[in-house]
Design a protein around this motif. Structure first.
Motif, PDB file in Angstrom:
ATOM      1  N   SER A   7       0.837  -1.189   0.000  1.00  0.00           N
ATOM      2  CA  SER A   7       0.000   0.000   0.000  1.00  0.00           C
ATOM      3  C   SER A   7       0.874   1.241   0.000  1.00  0.00           C
ATOM      4  O   SER A   7       1.730   1.386   0.883  1.00  0.00           O
ATOM      5  CB  SER A   7      -0.935   0.018   1.212  1.00  0.00           C
ATOM      6  OG  SER A   7      -1.620   1.252   1.311  1.00  0.00           O
ATOM      7  N   PRO A   8       0.677   2.155  -0.939  1.00  0.00           N
ATOM      8  CA  PRO A   8       1.479   3.381  -0.945  1.00  0.00           C
ATOM      9  C   PRO A   8       1.063   4.374   0.129  1.00  0.00           C
ATOM     10  O   PRO A   8       1.829   5.274   0.471  1.00  0.00           O
ATOM     11  CB  PRO A   8       1.224   3.944  -2.350  1.00  0.00           C
ATOM     12  CG  PRO A   8      -0.117   3.401  -2.737  1.00  0.00           C
ATOM     13  CD  PRO A   8      -0.205   2.045  -2.110  1.00  0.00           C
ATOM     14  N   SER A   9      -0.142   4.215   0.677  1.00  0.00           N
ATOM     15  CA  SER A   9      -0.648   5.184   1.652  1.00  0.00           C
ATOM     16  C   SER A   9      -0.438   4.763   3.101  1.00  0.00           C
ATOM     17  O   SER A   9      -0.701   5.545   4.011  1.00  0.00           O
ATOM     18  CB  SER A   9      -2.144   5.420   1.417  1.00  0.00           C
ATOM     19  OG  SER A   9      -2.873   4.209   1.566  1.00  0.00           O
ATOM     20  N   LEU A  10       0.030   3.541   3.331  1.00  0.00           N
ATOM     21  CA  LEU A  10       0.181   3.043   4.694  1.00  0.00           C
ATOM     22  C   LEU A  10       1.546   3.444   5.250  1.00  0.00           C
ATOM     23  O   LEU A  10       2.573   3.282   4.597  1.00  0.00           O
ATOM     24  CB  LEU A  10       0.039   1.523   4.714  1.00  0.00           C
ATOM     25  CG  LEU A  10       0.034   0.840   6.086  1.00  0.00           C
ATOM     26  CD1 LEU A  10      -1.125   1.320   6.934  1.00  0.00           C
ATOM     27  CD2 LEU A  10      -0.030  -0.666   5.919  1.00  0.00           C
ATOM     28  N   THR A  11       1.532   3.983   6.459  1.00  0.00           N
ATOM     29  CA  THR A  11       2.774   4.355   7.135  1.00  0.00           C
ATOM     30  C   THR A  11       2.798   3.759   8.523  1.00  0.00           C
ATOM     31  O   THR A  11       1.746   3.478   9.117  1.00  0.00           O
ATOM     32  CB  THR A  11       2.918   5.880   7.247  1.00  0.00           C
ATOM     33  OG1 THR A  11       1.840   6.414   8.035  1.00  0.00           O
ATOM     34  CG2 THR A  11       2.904   6.536   5.876  1.00  0.00           C
ATOM     35  N   GLU A  12       4.001   3.580   9.049  1.00  0.00           N
ATOM     36  CA  GLU A  12       4.155   2.966  10.362  1.00  0.00           C
ATOM     37  C   GLU A  12       3.620   3.861  11.477  1.00  0.00           C
ATOM     38  O   GLU A  12       3.207   3.375  12.522  1.00  0.00           O
ATOM     39  CB  GLU A  12       5.632   2.654  10.594  1.00  0.00           C
ATOM     40  CG  GLU A  12       5.898   1.784  11.810  1.00  0.00           C
ATOM     41  CD  GLU A  12       7.322   1.276  11.846  1.00  0.00           C
ATOM     42  OE1 GLU A  12       7.809   0.990  12.954  1.00  0.00           O
ATOM     43  OE2 GLU A  12       7.946   1.161  10.766  1.00  0.00           O
ATOM     44  N   THR A  13       3.615   5.172  11.253  1.00  0.00           N
ATOM     45  CA  THR A  13       3.156   6.103  12.296  1.00  0.00           C
ATOM     46  C   THR A  13       1.640   6.246  12.332  1.00  0.00           C
ATOM     47  O   THR A  13       1.097   6.766  13.302  1.00  0.00           O
ATOM     48  CB  THR A  13       3.783   7.485  12.065  1.00  0.00           C
ATOM     49  OG1 THR A  13       3.448   7.949  10.741  1.00  0.00           O
ATOM     50  CG2 THR A  13       5.298   7.413  12.206  1.00  0.00           C
TER      51      THR A  13
END
Length: 317
Positions: free
Chosen positions: A115-121
Motif C-alpha cells: 500500500s502506498p498510503s500506509l505508514t508505520e506512524t
C-alpha cells in the motif's frame, strides 16, 4: 516454483479470540482450521477494506496460535468430538446429529500488505482494519472479546526496509511480541526424506505412505538395548495439514452445475491436497517470509494450493 508476492508492510492484528471455529480441516485431518480458511479470510477482509475506502492490498497471511482448546472428549486412546443435537425439524421430529468439530482459539494474524498510503506512524488504519475484522468470522468461528490485556491487543503496522539484512533485524525484534505462541510452517522436505527412507525398504512406497508415516508415532523395539523407541524423538511438532485443492474435472461454465453456491462463477470439482507442517515458536524464524502463507494458482494443471517459504536451517558438518 511460486514465490511469496512482494509486500512493503506487515499489519499485525494480535490476540484475537475465536470461539467455535471449524476443527475438521479436511476429510483426513482435524485441529487447527485449514490454512485455506485464513487465505479466504484475507481476501474477504481485503474486499471489506476496499469497500470502506482503505487502499490496502493483502498478499499473504501468517498465523500464530497462542492458545487452543479443541472440543473433544478423551478416553485413553480414543478422542471424540463433543457434538450437539440440532433443533427439531419443521414437523417436530428430532433432527439427526451432524458431526461438527469445533475449536476455541487465541491467535495473532500477520498480513503482508502492499500500500502506498500506509505508514508505520499511522495507527488509525490498523484500528479500522481490526474493527472490520471483528465483524467477520474465522473458519466459521465467532470473534469475541479477548481476555488478554488491552495493551497486547492493539494492532500495529511495520514498514519494512528494502535491504534484506535490515528486514531480518527488524523482524527479529518484532517476533518477540508474538510470544508465547506457535506458527505453522510447511515442511515438504520432511515428506521427501521419509519417502526416500521408505523406498529403501519398499521400492513401491508412495508419497501417501510417507505422509501417513509422518502423521503417526511409529514405535519400534530395540532388542539390543531392550527398550522401545519412536521416530518422533527430536523431530519437533510435526503435523499433517491440508494445503489446498486439486482438480477432479475440467472447468464448468457458470450456472451449468446444479446446486452450485454461485451461478456467476466457473465451477470445478476438486479434492484436498495434503502436505506436512511443523509448529515453530516465532523466535525460530529469521524473516517474515518464513511465517507467511500465500496462494499459488495453476489452473491449467488443476492445482490451487497454499504455499509457505520456510527453509530449515542448514547445519554445518
Amino acid at each position: 516454483m511460486a514465490e511469496c508476492p512482494y509486500f512493503e508492510h506487515l499489519l499485525v492484528i494480535p490476540r484475537l479470540r475465536v470461539q467455535n471455529a471449524n476443527a475438521i480441516s479436511s476429510p483426513l485431518t482435524h485441529g487447527l482450521p485449514s490454512i485455506t480458511a485464513f487465505l479466504g479470510l484475507m481476501w474477504a477482509l481485503e474486499r471489506k477494506t476496499q469497500a470502506a475506502g482503505l487502499d490496502l492490498q493483502l498478499n499473504a497471511v501468517g498465523v500464530v496460535v497462542h492458545r487452543h482448546q479443541e472440543l473433544i472428549t478423551e478416553d485413553r486412546f480414543v478422542s471424540a468430538f463433543r457434538l450437539t443435537r440440532n433443533p427439531i425439524d419443521k414437523d417436530g421430529s428430532t433432527a439427526a446429529i451432524v458431526e461438527e468439530g469445533r475449536i476455541h482459539l487465541e491467535l495473532s494474524l500477520i498480513f503482508a500488505v502492499q500500500s502506498p498510503s500506509l505508514t508505520e506512524t499511522d495507527q488509525t488504519l490498523p484500528e479500522q482494519v481490526r474493527e472490520l475484522l471483528m465483524s467477520m468470522r474465522i473458519a466459521g468461528g465467532t470473534l469475541i472479546q479477548s481476555s488478554a490485556p488491552r495493551s497486547r491487543q492493539v494492532p500495529y503496522c511495520l514498514s519494512l526496509p528494502n535491504d534484506e539484512a535490515e528486514r531480518e533485524q527488524l523482524f527479529k525484534r518484532v517476533r518477540l511480541r508474538l510470544l508465547p505462541g506457535f506458527a505453522l510452517v510447511e515442511r515438504p522436505d520432511l515428506l521427501e526424506q521419509r519417502h526416500a527412507a521408505l523406498r529403501e525398504i519398499d521400492p513401491e512406497a508412495s508419497r501417501l505412505d510417507a505422509w501417513l508415516s509422518l502423521s503417526r508415532i511409529n514405535w519400534q523395539y530395540d532388542a539390543t538395548e531392550a527398550k522401545w523407541w519412536h521416530d518422533r524423538q527430536g523431530r519437533g511438532w510435526i503435523v499433517p495439514i491440508p494445503v489446498g485443492y486439486g482438480a477432479l474435472s475440467g472447468v464448468q461454465a457458470p450456472g451449468t452445475v446444479v446446486h452450485a453456491r454461485d451461478d456467476r462463477t466457473p465451477f470445478r470439482f476438486v479434492e484436498s491436497l495434503y502436505s506436512i507442517g511443523e509448529w515453530l515458536s516465532p523466535h525460530r524464524l529469521d524473516n517474515p517470509r518464513q511465517l507467511l502463507w500465500y496462494a499459488d494458482t495453476q489452473a491449467d494443471e488443476g492445482v490451487y494450493r497454499c504455499r509457505n517459504d520456510f527453509q530449515p536451517p542448514q547445519l554445518a558438518d
